[in-house]
Design a protein around this motif. Structure first.
Motif, mmCIF file in Angstrom:
data_model
loop_
_atom_site.group_PDB
_atom_site.id
_atom_site.type_symbol
_atom_site.label_atom_id
_atom_site.label_comp_id
_atom_site.label_asym_id
_atom_site.label_seq_id
_atom_site.Cartn_x
_atom_site.Cartn_y
_atom_site.Cartn_z
ATOM 1 N N TYR A 332 -16.803 17.368 183.718
ATOM 2 C CA TYR A 332 -16.455 18.792 183.697
ATOM 3 C C TYR A 332 -15.039 19.089 184.173
ATOM 4 C CZ TYR A 332 -21.099 20.036 182.255
ATOM 5 O OH TYR A 332 -22.244 20.175 181.522
ATOM 6 N N ARG A 344 -15.150 22.085 178.998
ATOM 7 C CA ARG A 344 -16.502 22.633 179.208
ATOM 8 C C ARG A 344 -16.601 23.243 180.593
ATOM 9 N NH1 ARG A 344 -16.462 17.092 178.912
ATOM 10 N NH2 ARG A 344 -16.839 17.216 176.671
ATOM 11 N N ASP A 348 -22.757 25.103 182.806
ATOM 12 C CA ASP A 348 -23.767 24.543 181.895
ATOM 13 C C ASP A 348 -24.750 23.642 182.628
ATOM 14 O OD1 ASP A 348 -22.332 25.847 179.953
ATOM 15 O OD2 ASP A 348 -21.274 24.047 179.249
ATOM 16 N N ARG A 701 -20.923 16.985 172.546
ATOM 17 C CA ARG A 701 -19.679 17.468 173.130
ATOM 18 C C ARG A 701 -19.386 18.901 172.743
ATOM 19 N NH1 ARG A 701 -15.857 12.693 171.144
ATOM 20 N NH2 ARG A 701 -17.466 12.523 169.568
#
Length: 701
Positions: A332, A344, A348, A701
């Protein structure tokens, strides 16, 4: 050709040389009586022999100097473990260490220890244990046992007194429980840290090595190894490892469950203190993430940080080890190489409902994230290629878990050693290696056959006598003919010899200033001797050879002699040990160098001599044929491991890259692999198992 055969040939050459010297002295005395004093000649030969023996003994004493050897080894271990620590922690600026805690774990014995400790004071904890210091580091998968062991080694070396033993980390999977520990340690020091065998044995015999056995749980593919398991047998061998009347100190790392099973079967060493690494508490995980991200954008990680400090949260359990935390921040913190934006959001992670899902998600993204950080320009293999190639290797290791011994050897389920990877393709690399030996030996055989044909074509009997020159030519071909027969046998030996001898696997490089000087001296003497011999043979036999030709081939001979002692990749002294990818490459390069230098130099002497014995044979043709014979001789006797490695690459086309060693080192630089001794290992067992189960990169991804 194995080392024992090479040694036999060496001593045979020495004996033949000595016999020739004596014969030459006697011949001179018979031809010139009164001009040569045979007594003085004998004394001169004896004096030369005594000088050579004295030099050899001085070299032997220097090689067995324990104090100097300990200093040299300590420097190499320190450099090696520093590199491993830096590789495990990440790139500069992101090398944040999670300060894990550990607690004393009583196992029913009479040995006690302080109730707890931490990473920063592990050396003080170890030094405070009762002698002999025997420490077992246990913990769950990914808890940081290896990092703790490395930190212990670095601290012990940092405060080491001259007489303190040198801690040396050894992968448990490389141990053979059926061999004495002394032999295993000596072999490890030779192959991993480039020590001479005599030096390694001297250190082990003096009790100056502290074994740090890393990954005992990986020796058996079961959660409950019994009394007869490989791990238990290895522990019993370590238990019997003594220096004089005292048991030796040691350090072992093992997963908690496996060590509990060994304790239950009473298969653990006596007098060992066991500590258990604790899981990472929420506050320490919070501190690690904040330090790693430099608090550039605290709000990005806020949901994750809140979950880590919330009791019973799925994420708190899923990221409860240093390995999982490292996975999370690696994935991350990936940025787009063009825009610099994060790829990202850590938010999440909070959407997963169970621990396995978090693990699979992070492992899927780990390889692309590490490659993006290590190779932002994308010049190396893609994430898809890297995943696929690593999956082939992981699958091979996974199959080794339940595979029976392969040609008498238990294959490792964790170590990727380049010259021992050929079983991945079955016996095809052996067959290819035998064909390579045959192909390199045939030119030498053809030259010898052609020489015999030429001699026989000029074989004339006049008045019941054979020309002395013809007899000399046949005698000159006798030794090459014998060698040619040996070359024909080499392919069969290449097939029959399944595993290379341990002492042939070591890195053939310069081992210190003394050896480098010896290499230079030998090279200069060989160059001078080769040049003078070429000129002398030409003059004696009436062969006109330009002086510069003799000098050039003499220099080639000298370079070849020096290359046999050289090949190092840096200055002598404390440095990193043998790089995992260098063994095969150096063997191949040094064989090629020797074939192109020593081969032509040696063949030149034979060719000039042979041209003078046969009528009508051009000198250039004879020298060229001799050079071909010399190159074929050296190339055919190349180490088995180089030929097997070539066979592996040819047998796995489309499944593995051509430059496998370079690829593995790229993966090491990217943090996907680690190095233990001369073996590559996956960064973590979870990554290896994940790749074996998922051969292709999933689009997550």
């Amino acid at each position: 050709m194995n080392p024992r055969t090479k040694t036999w040939w060496l001593w045979a050459g020495v004996a033949a040389g000595a016999a020739l010297l004596v014969a030459a002295a006697v011949r001179l005395w018979l031809l010139h009586p009164g001009d040569v004093d045979p007594v003085s000649a004998v004394f001169a030969l004896v004096g030369t022999a005594v000088s050579a023996i004295s030099w050899w003994r001085a070299q032997r004493l220097a090689d067995t100097d324990v104090s100097n050897a300990m200093s040299l080894l300590a420097g190499r271990v320190l450099a090696e473990e520093r590199a491993q620590r830096a590789q495990l922690l990440g790139p500069k600026g992101k090398d944040v260490l999670i300060d894990v805690d550990f607690c004393f774990h009583p196992t029913g014995g009479a040995v006690s220890a302080p109730p707890e400790g931490d990473l920063g004071h592990v050396a003080d904890y170890f030094r405070g244990l009762p002698a002999p210091r025997r420490l077992v580091i246990s913990g769950v998968a990914g808890s940081g046992k290896t990092v703790l062991a490395i930190e212990l080694i670095l601290e012990l070396l940092g405060g080491r007194q001259p007489d303190d033993p040198v801690p040396v980390r050894i992968s448990a999977t490389s141990l053979d429980p059926d061999l004495p520990v002394e032999d295993l340690l000596a072999r490890h020091l030779t192959t991993t840290f480039d020590l001479k065998p005599v030096t390694a044995r001297a250190l082990v015999k003096a009790g100056k090595i502290l074994p740090v056995i890393d990954g005992l749980d990986e020796m058996d593919e079961t959660d409950k190894p019994g009394y007869g398991s490989r791990a238990a047998r290895a522990l019993r061998a370590l238990e019997d490892y003594e220096h004089g009347p005292e048991r030796c100190s040691l350090v072992v790392t093992c997963r908690t469950g496996q060590y509990d099973a060994l304790v239950a079967d009473r298969a653990t060493p006596r007098g060992a203190v066991r500590v258990t690494v604790k899981e990472v508490a929420g506050d320490k995980a919070w501190q690690f993430i904040q330090k790693f991200t430099d608090q550039e954008d605290p709000d990005r990680w806020r949901p994750v940080l809140d979950a880590l400090t919330r009791p019973g949260d799925v994420l708190a359990d899923a990221l409860g080890t240093p390995w999982r935390l490292t996975l999370a921040v690696t994935v991350y913190e990936e940025r787009d190489p063009l825009t610099g934006r994060y790829v990202r959001s850590p938010r999440d992670l909070t959407e997963f409902t169970d621990e396995p899902s978090v693990q699979e998600h992070l492992l899927d993204l780990f390889i692309p994230a590490r490659l993006a950080a290590a190779d932002p320009a994308g010049k190396g293999p893609t994430a898809e290629q890297t995943h696929a190639w690593l999956a082939v290797l992981a699958g091979h290791l996974h199959r080794n878990k339940s595979r029976p011994p392969f040609h008498g050897r238990v294959l490792s389920s964790t170590d990727l050693v380049l010259h021992e990877l050929w079983p991945l393709a079955g016996d095809r690399p052996r067959a290819i290696g035998a064909l390579v030996a045959l192909a390199t030996g045939l030119p030498g055989v053809a030259v010898v056959v052609a020489g015999f044909v030429l001699v026989l074509s000029q074989f004339d009997v006049v008045d019941g006598k054979v020309s002395g020159r013809t007899v000399m030519a046949l005698g000159l071909l006798l030794a090459p003919g014998t060698v040619a027969l040996r070359l024909l046998k080499e392919p069969f030996d290449a097939w029959r010899e399944v595993w290379s001898p341990a002492d042939e696997i070591g890195f053939r490089g310069v081992r210190g200033v003394r050896d480098r000087r010896s290499a230079v001296v030998e090279g200069v003497l060989a160059a001078a001797g080769g040049s003078l011999a070429g000129v002398a043979v030409g003059m004696k036999l009436g062969v006109e050879v330009p002086l510069w030709v003799s000098i050039v081939f003499g220099l080639l001979l000298g370079a070849g002699m020096a290359s046999g002692r050289s090949g190092g990749d840096g200055p002598a002294g404390p440095r990193r040990g043998v790089e995992a990818r260098m063994i095969v490459r150096n063997d191949a390069v040094l064989t090629l160098v020797a074939a192109l230098t020593f081969g032509p130099g040696f063949g030149f002497l034979l060719g000039v001599w042979f041209a003078g014995l046969l009528d009508g044979l051009p000198v250039a043709t004879a020298v060229a044929a001799g050079a071909v014979f010399g190159m074929s001789l050296v190339a055919s006797w190349s180490p088995v491991l180089s030929r097997r490695y070539l066979g592996l690459l040819l047998a796995t086309r489309g499944r593995l890259p051509w430059r496998l060693g370079r690829f593995l080192h790229r993966c090491y630089d990217a943090g996907l692999l680690r190095i233990s001794g001369i073996a590559y290992q996956f960064r973590h067992r979870e990554l290896q198992d994940h790749l074996a189960a998922h051969p292709a990169l999933r689009d997550d991804r």
